[in-house]
Design an enzyme around this catalytic site. Sequence first.
Site, PDB file in Angstrom:
ATOM      1  N   LYS A  22       0.791  -1.354  -0.071  1.00 60.03           N
ATOM      2  CA  LYS A  22      -0.032   0.016  -0.072  1.00 60.03           C
ATOM      3  C   LYS A  22       1.036   1.309  -0.003  1.00 60.03           C
ATOM      4  CE  LYS A  22      -1.518   1.668   4.086  1.00 60.03           C
ATOM      5  NZ  LYS A  22      -1.260   3.203   4.151  1.00 60.03           N
ATOM      6  N   ASN A  23       1.795   1.136   1.024  1.00 57.68           N
ATOM      7  CA  ASN A  23       2.707   2.527   0.925  1.00 57.68           C
ATOM      8  C   ASN A  23       3.567   2.967  -0.151  1.00 57.68           C
ATOM      9  OD1 ASN A  23       1.566   2.936   3.303  1.00 57.68           O
ATOM     10  ND2 ASN A  23       3.068   2.938   4.743  1.00 57.68           N
ATOM     11  N   ARG A  92      -4.496  10.790   5.044  1.00 56.93           N
ATOM     12  CA  ARG A  92      -3.478  11.835   5.113  1.00 56.93           C
ATOM     13  C   ARG A  92      -2.806  11.756   4.009  1.00 56.93           C
ATOM     14  NH1 ARG A  92      -2.329  14.088   9.766  1.00 56.93           N
ATOM     15  NH2 ARG A  92      -0.130  13.895   8.639  1.00 56.93           N
ATOM     16  N   CYS A 116      -4.282  12.966  14.000  1.00 53.83           N
ATOM     17  CA  CYS A 116      -4.920  11.510  13.908  1.00 53.83           C
ATOM     18  C   CYS A 116      -4.626  10.777  15.279  1.00 53.83           C
ATOM     19  CB  CYS A 116      -4.489  10.991  12.657  1.00 53.83           C
ATOM     20  SG  CYS A 116      -2.735  10.093  12.459  1.00 53.83           S
ATOM     21  N   ARG A 121       1.106  14.441  13.554  1.00 56.78           N
ATOM     22  CA  ARG A 121       1.458  14.233  12.219  1.00 56.78           C
ATOM     23  C   ARG A 121       1.723  15.576  11.590  1.00 56.78           C
ATOM     24  NH1 ARG A 121      -0.720   8.568  10.310  1.00 56.78           N
ATOM     25  NH2 ARG A 121       1.347   8.836   8.762  1.00 56.78           N
ATOM     26  N   ASP A 304       4.901   0.792  11.923  1.00 60.64           N
ATOM     27  CA  ASP A 304       3.864   0.029  11.423  1.00 60.64           C
ATOM     28  C   ASP A 304       3.862  -1.485  11.796  1.00 60.64           C
ATOM     29  OD1 ASP A 304       2.928   2.391  10.204  1.00 60.64           O
ATOM     30  OD2 ASP A 304       3.216   1.587   8.219  1.00 60.64           O
ATOM     31  N   VAL A 326       9.045   6.784  16.606  1.00 59.42           N
ATOM     32  CA  VAL A 326       8.766   7.541  15.502  1.00 59.42           C
ATOM     33  C   VAL A 326       7.450   8.444  15.711  1.00 59.42           C
ATOM     34  CG1 VAL A 326       7.985   7.396  12.846  1.00 59.42           C
ATOM     35  CG2 VAL A 326       9.737   5.594  14.273  1.00 59.42           C
ATOM     36  N   ARG A 396      -8.361  -0.279   5.220  1.00 61.97           N
ATOM     37  CA  ARG A 396      -7.446   0.871   4.325  1.00 61.97           C
ATOM     38  C   ARG A 396      -6.224   0.266   3.918  1.00 61.97           C
ATOM     39  NH1 ARG A 396      -5.839   4.966   8.188  1.00 61.97           N
ATOM     40  NH2 ARG A 396      -4.510   5.259   6.211  1.00 61.97           N
TER      41      ARG A 396
HETATM   42  C1  UD1 Z   1       4.599   6.934   6.550  1.00 63.17           C
HETATM   43  C2  UD1 Z   1       3.693   5.793   6.166  1.00 63.17           C
HETATM   44  C3  UD1 Z   1       3.333   5.163   7.575  1.00 63.17           C
HETATM   45  C4  UD1 Z   1       4.257   4.985   8.522  1.00 63.17           C
HETATM   46  C5  UD1 Z   1       5.275   6.117   8.606  1.00 63.17           C
HETATM   47  C6  UD1 Z   1       6.439   6.003   9.495  1.00 63.17           C
HETATM   48  C7  UD1 Z   1       2.727   6.205   3.972  1.00 63.17           C
HETATM   49  C8  UD1 Z   1       1.633   6.298   3.177  1.00 63.17           C
HETATM   50  N1  UD1 Z   1       2.685   6.159   5.312  1.00 63.17           N
HETATM   51  O1  UD1 Z   1       3.712   7.943   7.164  1.00 63.17           O
HETATM   52  O2  UD1 Z   1       2.527   4.142   7.299  1.00 63.17           O
HETATM   53  O3  UD1 Z   1       3.903   4.878   9.796  1.00 63.17           O
HETATM   54  O4  UD1 Z   1       5.585   6.551   7.215  1.00 63.17           O
HETATM   55  O5  UD1 Z   1       7.225   4.822   8.798  1.00 63.17           O
HETATM   56  O6  UD1 Z   1       3.893   5.670   3.544  1.00 63.17           O
HETATM   57  N2  UD1 Z   1       7.227  14.708  10.505  1.00 63.17           N
HETATM   58  C9  UD1 Z   1       7.269  16.070  10.877  1.00 63.17           C
HETATM   59  N3  UD1 Z   1       7.040  16.861   9.877  1.00 63.17           N
HETATM   60  C10 UD1 Z   1       6.904  16.497   8.789  1.00 63.17           C
HETATM   61  C11 UD1 Z   1       6.590  15.148   8.573  1.00 63.17           C
HETATM   62  C12 UD1 Z   1       6.953  14.257   9.385  1.00 63.17           C
HETATM   63  O7  UD1 Z   1       7.723  16.411  11.864  1.00 63.17           O
HETATM   64  O8  UD1 Z   1       6.525  17.358   7.781  1.00 63.17           O
HETATM   65  C13 UD1 Z   1       7.674  13.713  11.580  1.00 63.17           C
HETATM   66  C14 UD1 Z   1       6.396  12.620  12.043  1.00 63.17           C
HETATM   67  O9  UD1 Z   1       5.548  13.493  13.001  1.00 63.17           O
HETATM   68  C15 UD1 Z   1       6.913  11.444  12.711  1.00 63.17           C
HETATM   69  C16 UD1 Z   1       8.082  11.435  11.724  1.00 63.17           C
HETATM   70  O10 UD1 Z   1       8.384  12.557  11.103  1.00 63.17           O
HETATM   71  O11 UD1 Z   1       7.384  11.687  13.929  1.00 63.17           O
HETATM   72  C17 UD1 Z   1       7.834  10.515  10.641  1.00 63.17           C
HETATM   73  O12 UD1 Z   1       6.647  10.588   9.874  1.00 63.17           O
HETATM   74  P1  UD1 Z   1       6.645  10.374   8.403  1.00 63.17           P
HETATM   75  O13 UD1 Z   1       7.774   9.440   7.932  1.00 63.17           O
HETATM   76  O14 UD1 Z   1       6.616  11.467   7.852  1.00 63.17           O
HETATM   77  O15 UD1 Z   1       5.292   9.480   8.460  1.00 63.17           O
HETATM   78  P2  UD1 Z   1       4.334   9.519   6.863  1.00 63.17           P
HETATM   79  O16 UD1 Z   1       5.141   9.734   5.833  1.00 63.17           O
HETATM   80  O17 UD1 Z   1       3.114  10.264   7.301  1.00 63.17           O
END
Ligand code: UD1
Length: 425
Positions: A22-23, A92, A116, A121, A304, A326, A396
């Site tokens: 999915k990701n 998201r 969420c 996030r 995850d 994370v 999902r």
């Molecule tokens: C993706 C995955 C999700 C997984 C996560 C971490 C997809 C669609 N989803 O989510 O399943 O759980 O990676 O492996 O691929 N952060 C910031 N600022 C930002 C962006 C992120 O501070 O602009 C922080 C987040 O709050 C979190 C960390 O970075 O603490 C990692 O998040 P991130 O890798 O961005 O997760 P997603 O990409 O949303």
Amino acid sequence: MDRIIITGGKPLRGDVRVSGAKNAALPILASTILGGGDCVLSNVPRVKDVETMGKLLGMLGASVKSEGNRISVGSGLLRSTEAPYELVKTMRASVLVLGPLVARWGEAAVSLPGGCAIGTRPVNLHLAGLAKLGAEVSIEHGYIRARAKRLHGARIYLDQPTVTGTENLMMAACLAEGTTVIENAAREPEIVDLALFLSKRGARIAGAGSDVISVDGVSALHGAEHEVMPDRIEAGTYLVAGAITGGNVCVEGCLPGHLEAIIMKLRESGVEVTESKEHVRLKATRRPRSVDVKTLAYPGFATDMQAQMMALMCVAEGISVITEAVFESRFIHVPELRRMGAEIKVEGSHAIVNGIGKLTGAPVMASDLRASAGLILAGLAADGDTQVSRVYHLDRGYERIEDKLYGLGAVIRRVKGDAGVAGTG
Ligand code: UD1
């Protein structure tokens, strides 16, 4: 609303095939709008999030045709550059159209994803990166608005290795003028799969899978065919299903190299795991031992997989400390596991799990995608019936999970809404 009912206690045995990731499918689908030619994707999992992304692309004006696990997308012309609140609030990952929209179409309006179940996030790093690439970025009326005539290459340092942030910026940089370097990039295999697809379309990307990605911008991308990589989280979930039930399962069609952290932890807990090129076999002959787990960005232990591993630790021998490093509040499954008799204490980002011999079945509520998977696994190991409600979270991201577990011998069924029983029995 559907529910899943499990009668626990049956060791799982047999083979199970994993679906496409999915990701990986989500960013790849979002990236189709970066170029005009037709894109044909295979091994796309039939899960709700993919359906939502298809709907979003359709709203933007792309033609989306799906047949089984194949999806073709043509986006010669778009009629909108807006990802509306109604869709973003259900997924998201809709934010993944932001980079492609502004890079190819010069503007984007994407509803700002809210908090969420697993924390606030933010997407600040996506936005700061796009601004570095020359986009004018603002937040207006709950929407991210980004505009740029043409993006230009830049050096971007990510304060955190964000997965979708890295993907958004890598996609946007493909059409920017000049070279972009993303430092402290996330290294998840799904980013490599996206880079592979983009490269087939004419993008010039180096370093995906490492923490420095460099992209030489090109003026246009063409169509391409691509087979989505296997889902490593789904594979890990079925491995833990084998471990938690004292079973013997073979997870097929996966890439064991992506599962190293989980395989190491499972071995440490005392189960036997053997790997070959495209499958992993797990044999559990005794009660698992407790192990400590800390979630980290790839190649660390995936957040995850945290809820699923916690379910296993609930029945393990000894005390385990699970550290979520994370996301800020990803222990939402803990109160539900406690309803099944689990002994878990949460202190900040640590969950201290005192393994007990047996969980007891109970009605529980799913709160996010992976938390739901953890509860299903707990149900497989519990005495009596566990009823997991709000399984739309599960739908999902897992393709036919109840059918696949049924195929391994689980006593599991889905109850549709208030009415009849569907699927397996
Ligand atoms: C993706 C995955 C999700 C997984 C996560 C971490 C997809 C669609 N989803 O989510 O399943 O759980 O990676 O492996 O691929 N952060 C910031 N600022 C930002 C962006 C992120 O501070 O602009 C922080 C987040 O709050 C979190 C960390 O970075 O603490 C990692 O998040 P991130 O890798 O961005 O997760 P997603 O990409 O949303």
